[in-house]
Design a protein around this motif. Structure first.
Motif, short mmCIF file in Angstrom:
data_model
loop_
_atom_site.label_atom_id
_atom_site.label_comp_id
_atom_site.label_asym_id
_atom_site.label_seq_id
_atom_site.Cartn_x
_atom_site.Cartn_y
_atom_site.Cartn_z
N ARG A 28 3.27 -4.26 -1.80
CA ARG A 28 2.82 -4.65 -3.14
C ARG A 28 1.42 -4.09 -3.40
NH1 ARG A 28 5.14 -9.59 -1.24
NH2 ARG A 28 7.21 -9.88 -2.14
N ASN A 85 5.39 1.92 -8.38
CA ASN A 85 5.93 0.57 -8.38
C ASN A 85 7.42 0.49 -8.05
OD1 ASN A 85 3.56 -0.90 -8.98
ND2 ASN A 85 3.64 -0.10 -11.05
N LYS A 138 8.15 -1.51 -4.81
CA LYS A 138 8.86 -2.76 -5.09
C LYS A 138 10.14 -2.85 -4.26
CE LYS A 138 10.63 -5.65 -8.84
NZ LYS A 138 11.85 -6.05 -8.11
#
Length: 333
Positions: A139, A148, A152
């Motif tokens: 993260r 991301n 993620k």
């Protein structure tokens, strides 16, 4: 003229300032880094392994010399990364990274990393490699690199794995057997409880058979007589090639007196592309936790195999087949 020069210097400094930002890394350090990061130099291979699934081609090196391995079962783009001598400040500067990232076991002594940053004037960011906190590390990397989607996916995989492992430990009765970690061609070097090399045992509450003190580099040298007294139920061998004691343990009449050998509970830990128990101690240890959960917490083999293949697909960008997985687990009986 002097006023104009001062104005130009002021504008230049404002432009440089506008192209940087200040972050707090995972060691709590304030670091000024470029807003846009295109070239990342990992401090070492354990860091490179962590960064590989989410760096989107921004890695410029593997940091340190690789271990002696064929580098099977990982995407070729990793194998093709050049080597940079991280101990040579000139080599580091020649590589021209935007930042250096160092994977550490937070908290620890960061002085050697900070020294490199001062020598090269390249910002250095620390991420946490503690095995049960790696979801947070991904993260953080998502915030740092802006990748991301990839970060993620890695964080979600680990978050789900941690939850499933915790639930497994709560609901399944643990196998109360003991385990011995065999290192070296004769198997007479081991990692007692408290060693980073035996951390997977400690994390899962597995009883380490080696009732001895740590001597050097996390290891201890023991005798076969001691192992006979400890009577380990499982033996895991972790060295490579000719240094691995797996064959010697099964061939020796003396080792046959030990319960693990009698029950055929001696297993060579897979090492491709990196050892599942460590070396380097990075994301490659997650399959080791999966394997031990099958042995000691009665995780179904089908579920364990699915998790391992999903791990390889995501973190190594390699579609591990059932045949290849069987080859990795060929000493698993």
């Amino acid at each position: 003229m002097k006023t104009m020069l001062s104005l130009l210097l002021l504008l230049a400094s404002q432009l440089i300032f506008a192209q940087t930002r200040v972050i707090t890394d995972m060691a709590g350090r304030k670091v000024t880094i470029p807003v846009k990061i295109n070239r990342i130099l990992p401090h070492d291979e354990k860091t490179c392994l962590m960064l590989f699934p989410c760096s989107s081609g921004k890695l410029i090196s593997r940091g340190l010399n690789p271990d002696n391995t064929d580098m099977k079962y990982i995407h070729e783009s990793y194998r093709k990364l050049p080597i940079t001598d991280i101990k040579n400040p000139e080599a580091v500067m020649s590589a021209a990274p935007d930042i250096i990232i160092a994977g550490c076991f937070v908290p620890e002594d960061y002085s050697r990393y900070e020294k490199l940053s001062k020598q090269t004037n390249i910002p250095l960011v620390i991420i946490d490699l503690n095995i049960l906190k790696m979801d947070n590390s991904y993260r953080f990397l998502g915030s740092l690199l802006g990748e991301n989607k990839e970060t993620k996916a890695c964080a979600d995989f680990l978050d789900n794995f941690y939850k499933e492992l915790s639930q497994l430990q709560k609901t399944n009765a643990k196998n109360n057997a003991s385990a011995y970690l065999a290192v070296g061609s004769d198997g007479l070097m081991t990692a007692p409880s408290g060693s980073k090399h035996a951390q997977l045992f400690d994390l899962l509450g597995i009883r380490n058979a080696a009732e001895t003190e740590i001597e050097a580099r996390g290891y201890a040298t023991v005798s076969l007589e001691q192992i006979m007294l400890w009577k380990p139920d499982y033996i895991f061998t972790v060295d490579k090639g000719g240094d691995d004691p797996y064959t010697e343990i099964y061939a020796s009449p003396l080792w046959k007196k030990i319960p693990a050998v009698q029950k055929k509970h001696v297993f060579h830990i897979p090492e491709e592309p990196y050892n599942w128990f460590g070396n380097p101690p990075s994301i490659n240890r997650i399959p080791g936790l999966i394997l031990l959960s099958e042995f000691f917490y009665r995780q179904s083999q089908k579920k364990a195999h699915e998790q391992i293949k999903a791990f390889y697909r995501l973190f190594y960008k390699y579609p591990l087949s059932e045949t290849e997985l069987a080859r990795l687990l060929q000493s698993k009986k």
